[in-house]
Design a protein around this motif. Structure first.
Motif, PDB file in Angstrom:
ATOM      1  N   ASP A  74      27.679  21.910 -38.565  1.00 10.37           N
ATOM      2  CA  ASP A  74      26.905  21.816 -39.809  1.00 10.37           C
ATOM      3  C   ASP A  74      26.652  23.188 -40.410  1.00 10.37           C
ATOM      4  OD1 ASP A  74      26.810  19.098 -39.468  1.00 10.37           O
ATOM      5  OD2 ASP A  74      24.808  19.088 -38.568  1.00 10.37           O
ATOM      6  N   ALA A  75      26.250  24.130 -39.554  1.00  9.64           N
ATOM      7  CA  ALA A  75      25.908  25.458 -40.050  1.00  9.64           C
ATOM      8  C   ALA A  75      27.119  26.212 -40.580  1.00  9.64           C
ATOM      9  CB  ALA A  75      25.241  26.274 -38.939  1.00  9.64           C
ATOM     10  N   SER A  76      28.304  25.849 -40.102  1.00  8.80           N
ATOM     11  CA  SER A  76      29.541  26.540 -40.524  1.00  8.80           C
ATOM     12  C   SER A  76      30.351  25.736 -41.526  1.00  8.80           C
ATOM     13  CB  SER A  76      30.406  26.836 -39.288  1.00  8.80           C
ATOM     14  OG  SER A  76      29.684  27.564 -38.320  1.00  8.80           O
ATOM     15  N   ASP A  77      29.811  24.585 -41.950  1.00 10.72           N
ATOM     16  CA  ASP A  77      30.497  23.705 -42.905  1.00 10.72           C
ATOM     17  C   ASP A  77      31.878  23.305 -42.389  1.00 10.72           C
ATOM     18  OD1 ASP A  77      30.705  22.182 -45.220  1.00 10.72           O
ATOM     19  OD2 ASP A  77      31.696  23.800 -46.336  1.00 10.72           O
ATOM     20  N   LEU A  78      31.917  22.893 -41.112  1.00 11.86           N
ATOM     21  CA  LEU A  78      33.156  22.438 -40.486  1.00 11.86           C
ATOM     22  C   LEU A  78      33.061  20.949 -40.193  1.00 11.86           C
ATOM     23  CD1 LEU A  78      33.729  25.306 -37.875  1.00 11.86           C
ATOM     24  CD2 LEU A  78      34.923  25.003 -40.050  1.00 11.86           C
ATOM     25  N   GLU A  79      34.186  20.278 -40.259  1.00  6.06           N
ATOM     26  CA  GLU A  79      34.258  18.882 -39.850  1.00  6.06           C
ATOM     27  C   GLU A  79      34.060  18.808 -38.338  1.00  6.06           C
ATOM     28  OE1 GLU A  79      34.899  14.727 -40.514  1.00  6.06           O
ATOM     29  OE2 GLU A  79      34.619  16.390 -41.907  1.00  6.06           O
ATOM     30  N   PHE A  80      33.199  17.901 -37.895  1.00  4.31           N
ATOM     31  CA  PHE A  80      32.933  17.781 -36.460  1.00  4.31           C
ATOM     32  C   PHE A  80      33.768  16.658 -35.876  1.00  4.31           C
ATOM     33  CE2 PHE A  80      30.555  16.057 -32.812  1.00  4.31           C
ATOM     34  CZ  PHE A  80      30.406  17.209 -32.058  1.00  4.31           C
ATOM     35  N   ASN A  81      34.567  16.994 -34.856  1.00  2.38           N
ATOM     36  CA  ASN A  81      35.361  16.000 -34.155  1.00  2.38           C
ATOM     37  C   ASN A  81      35.075  16.164 -32.663  1.00  2.38           C
ATOM     38  OD1 ASN A  81      37.137  14.048 -33.380  1.00  2.38           O
ATOM     39  ND2 ASN A  81      38.963  15.022 -34.227  1.00  2.38           N
ATOM     40  N   SER A  82      34.797  15.061 -32.002  1.00  2.00           N
ATOM     41  CA  SER A  82      34.358  15.129 -30.612  1.00  2.00           C
ATOM     42  C   SER A  82      35.270  14.326 -29.697  1.00  2.00           C
ATOM     43  CB  SER A  82      32.916  14.605 -30.501  1.00  2.00           C
ATOM     44  OG  SER A  82      32.508  14.559 -29.160  1.00  2.00           O
ATOM     45  N   LEU A  83      35.599  14.917 -28.541  1.00  2.00           N
ATOM     46  CA  LEU A  83      36.373  14.237 -27.510  1.00  2.00           C
ATOM     47  C   LEU A  83      35.694  14.458 -26.164  1.00  2.00           C
ATOM     48  CD1 LEU A  83      40.063  15.297 -28.350  1.00  2.00           C
ATOM     49  CD2 LEU A  83      39.021  13.066 -28.767  1.00  2.00           C
ATOM     50  N   SER A  84      35.872  13.516 -25.261  1.00  2.41           N
ATOM     51  CA  SER A  84      35.429  13.689 -23.884  1.00  2.41           C
ATOM     52  C   SER A  84      36.655  13.749 -22.992  1.00  2.41           C
ATOM     53  CB  SER A  84      34.527  12.536 -23.449  1.00  2.41           C
ATOM     54  OG  SER A  84      34.298  12.593 -22.051  1.00  2.41           O
ATOM     55  N   ALA A  85      36.733  14.783 -22.175  1.00  5.59           N
ATOM     56  CA  ALA A  85      37.888  14.904 -21.279  1.00  5.59           C
ATOM     57  C   ALA A  85      37.916  13.801 -20.240  1.00  5.59           C
ATOM     58  CB  ALA A  85      37.864  16.273 -20.594  1.00  5.59           C
ATOM     59  N   VAL A  86      36.785  13.124 -20.042  1.00  5.41           N
ATOM     60  CA  VAL A  86      36.738  12.027 -19.081  1.00  5.41           C
ATOM     61  C   VAL A  86      37.531  10.835 -19.594  1.00  5.41           C
ATOM     62  CG1 VAL A  86      35.220  10.422 -17.853  1.00  5.41           C
ATOM     63  CG2 VAL A  86      34.497  12.791 -18.237  1.00  5.41           C
ATOM     64  N   PHE A  87      37.480  10.581 -20.902  1.00  2.00           N
ATOM     65  CA  PHE A  87      38.079   9.385 -21.470  1.00  2.00           C
ATOM     66  C   PHE A  87      39.312   9.667 -22.331  1.00  2.00           C
ATOM     67  CE2 PHE A  87      33.452   8.551 -21.147  1.00  2.00           C
ATOM     68  CZ  PHE A  87      33.503   7.572 -20.171  1.00  2.00           C
ATOM     69  N   SER A  88      39.641  10.915 -22.560  1.00  2.00           N
ATOM     70  CA  SER A  88      40.721  11.260 -23.486  1.00  2.00           C
ATOM     71  C   SER A  88      41.936  11.789 -22.745  1.00  2.00           C
ATOM     72  CB  SER A  88      40.242  12.306 -24.498  1.00  2.00           C
ATOM     73  OG  SER A  88      39.099  11.848 -25.184  1.00  2.00           O
ATOM     74  N   GLY A  89      43.077  11.640 -23.392  1.00  2.00           N
ATOM     75  CA  GLY A  89      44.327  12.132 -22.837  1.00  2.00           C
ATOM     76  C   GLY A  89      45.115  12.891 -23.876  1.00  2.00           C
ATOM     77  N   VAL A  90      46.410  13.099 -23.597  1.00  3.57           N
ATOM     78  CA  VAL A  90      47.271  13.884 -24.472  1.00  3.57           C
ATOM     79  C   VAL A  90      47.371  13.246 -25.855  1.00  3.57           C
ATOM     80  CG1 VAL A  90      49.627  14.705 -24.822  1.00  3.57           C
ATOM     81  CG2 VAL A  90      48.588  14.835 -22.547  1.00  3.57           C
ATOM     82  N   ALA A  91      47.450  11.927 -25.895  1.00  4.33           N
ATOM     83  CA  ALA A  91      47.579  11.252 -27.195  1.00  4.33           C
ATOM     84  C   ALA A  91      46.346  11.488 -28.067  1.00  4.33           C
ATOM     85  CB  ALA A  91      47.784   9.757 -26.981  1.00  4.33           C
ATOM     86  N   ASP A  92      45.171  11.477 -27.445  1.00  3.37           N
ATOM     87  CA  ASP A  92      43.946  11.721 -28.209  1.00  3.37           C
ATOM     88  C   ASP A  92      43.900  13.151 -28.724  1.00  3.37           C
ATOM     89  OD1 ASP A  92      42.513   9.107 -27.606  1.00  3.37           O
ATOM     90  OD2 ASP A  92      42.871   9.863 -25.584  1.00  3.37           O
ATOM     91  N   LEU A  93      44.342  14.086 -27.912  1.00  2.00           N
ATOM     92  CA  LEU A  93      44.380  15.476 -28.349  1.00  2.00           C
ATOM     93  C   LEU A  93      45.342  15.649 -29.512  1.00  2.00           C
ATOM     94  CD1 LEU A  93      44.384  17.408 -24.935  1.00  2.00           C
ATOM     95  CD2 LEU A  93      42.553  17.330 -26.633  1.00  2.00           C
ATOM     96  N   ARG A  94      46.508  15.002 -29.407  1.00  4.63           N
ATOM     97  CA  ARG A  94      47.496  15.130 -30.476  1.00  4.63           C
ATOM     98  C   ARG A  94      46.935  14.603 -31.791  1.00  4.63           C
ATOM     99  NH1 ARG A  94      51.209  12.455 -28.195  1.00  4.63           N
ATOM    100  NH2 ARG A  94      52.203  14.224 -27.162  1.00  4.63           N
TER     101      ARG A  94
END
Length: 431
Positions: A74-94
């Motif tokens: 918010d302070a940097s006016d950036l889009e926030f996107n969140s992932l958890s390494a517990v539930f995410s894999g290569v496809a989610d990162l891509r």
């Protein structure tokens, strides 16, 4: 923040956990991390200069890592996107990287928050590198594990690591003040019970808020005391404050009882600490220290016994694993004592500081190239296993200071045998 505390909000948000309702709305509302977030702190300076870089937030659970990441976006006016390494894999990162690259074409950047980033394997961590380097994402990773051991050096070199602190009493007190304002009434416990509530939280702000939510939900008209609170929460009340005087007093008593070869008192203080809710691994770490500082080579098995007890506790857990810690404690208390290693290492550190610029003796240096051979590297070196008696008498110290006597074994236990050998070895080195 006053809008958050209105009764209408309270009634409309009953389905949301209190910890979620109380999330800070700006960086200056984050408690316990002023060393990073105030205008003079490392992250605060970034925000002030509008130059947010990729970072790793390292700290215990419940200290605000996720909230800080959201607020940085918010302070940097950036889009926030969140992932958890517990539930995410290569496809989610891509997908995340593709979305960030597309958004960048519109002139807007992305802050990619990765919770538990240490759970990604080395190859997955390498996948971040080109996107971080190109500025497609500003990476904010969160971890409870030491980044030096869990993250690739390549990723660490492209990020800054910031250490978040567990919440101390001041931070928890501020959270309590906000919760009381939210509910419009004081927490229904005595001052002593409130202190116990903070002890139960153990520096975890999210857990503290969860405990407060349980307490505020009680339909009671009188204040709960310490024992009633412990019974309600179905937790054992700590017998002492793990962060203040009793914590240090009891571990000191345990350490000195072991040093005094008093196995009975050693067991007593071990039991007191475990019953008081002390972290058994904290005790195991101190036992490791005792094995090296107070026993050393007088009983070379001591360190192995303690490490095995640590592993046994981690394998079994409490209460069964506590017996392994008791076994290790008795072993240390009954072992012959020597602080010769401790004293020798202190001498070595002091000597190393005074002579830090001196090179090793040339005879002890490898000479893999002709140039190094011409410089005299390795000349005169004797291979000790080929020498009669197995000791050549060469000194490994810099030539300008010559042999030094730093280690003085005692006559206790196995060190007595070392003492006799060491005298003959030193005589050889001095010709």
């Amino acid at each position: 923040m006053s809008d958050l505390f209105t009764q209408s909000n309270l009634e409309g948000d009953l389905h949301r956990p209190l910890a979620d309702l109380m999330r800070p709305k700006s960086l200056d509302e984050v408690v316990g991390q002023a060393h990073l977030l105030n205008p003079q702190g490392a992250i605060g300076r970034m925000i002030g200069q509008k130059r947010l870089s990729s970072m790793i937030l390292w700290g215990p659970p419940g200290v605000g890592k996720t909230s800080i990441a959201r607020l940085l976006a918010d302070a940097s006016d950036l889009e926030f996107n969140s992932l958890s390494a517990v539930f995410s894999g290569v496809a989610d990162l891509r997908k995340a990287f593709e979305a960030a690259a597309h958004l960048r074409t519109t002139g807007r950047g992305t802050l990619l928050f990765v919770d538990e980033i240490h759970r990604f394997n080395r190859a997955q961590q390498d996948g971040f590198l080109p996107y971080v380097e190109a500025g497609i994402v500003t990476l904010v990773g969160a971890t409870t594990q030491n980044p030096s051991f869990e993250l690739n050096n390549a990723l660490l070199s492209r990020t800054r690591v910031f250490v978040l602190k567990r919440l101390e009493t001041d931070g928890l007190t501020e959270l309590l003040r906000r919760v009381e304002a939210f509910y419009g009434r004081a927490v229904p416990v005595t001052d002593e019970a409130c202190t116990l509530l903070m002890d139960f939280a153990d520096g975890d702000g999210r857990h503290f808020l969860t405990l407060l939510e349980e307490v505020f939900a009680l339909p009671i008209d009188t204040l709960m005391d310490r024992e009633a609170l412990a019974q309600f929460l179905q937790r054992r009340a700590p017998a002492y404050d793990k962060n203040k005087d009793e914590h240090y007093n009891l571990i000191s008593a345990l350490h000195k009882s072991v040093r005094a070869s008093d196995p009975d008192a050693s067991l007593y203080w071990l039991a007191r600490m475990l019953q008081g809710g002390e972290d058994p691994l904290f005790i195991a770490r101190r036992l490791v220290r005792m094995a090296s500082e107070d026993i050393g080579l007088a009983d070379p098995t001591a360190l192995r016994v303690v490490m095995a007890a640590r592993d046994a506790f981690m394998f079994l857990g409490p209460p069964e694993g506590e017996l392994a810690l008791a076994q290790a404690t008795l072993h240390l208390a009954c072992a012959p004592k020597s602080n010769a290693i401790y004293i020798a290492f202190k001498k070595a550190q002091a000597l190393a500081t005074r002579t830090a610029e001196l090179p090793p003796p040339a005879r002890f240096l490898n000479a893999p190239t002709k140039f190094m051979q011409d410089q005299g590297y390795g000349v005169g070196y004797l291979y000790d296993p080929d020498v009669q008696g197995g000791v050549s008498g060469q000194s490994g110290f810099p030539d300008t200071i010559g042999p030094q006597d730093l280690y003085t074994p005692t006559e206790h236990g196995a060190e007595a045998r070392i003492l006799e050998k060491l005298a003959s070895w030193r005589a050889l080195r001095r010709g």
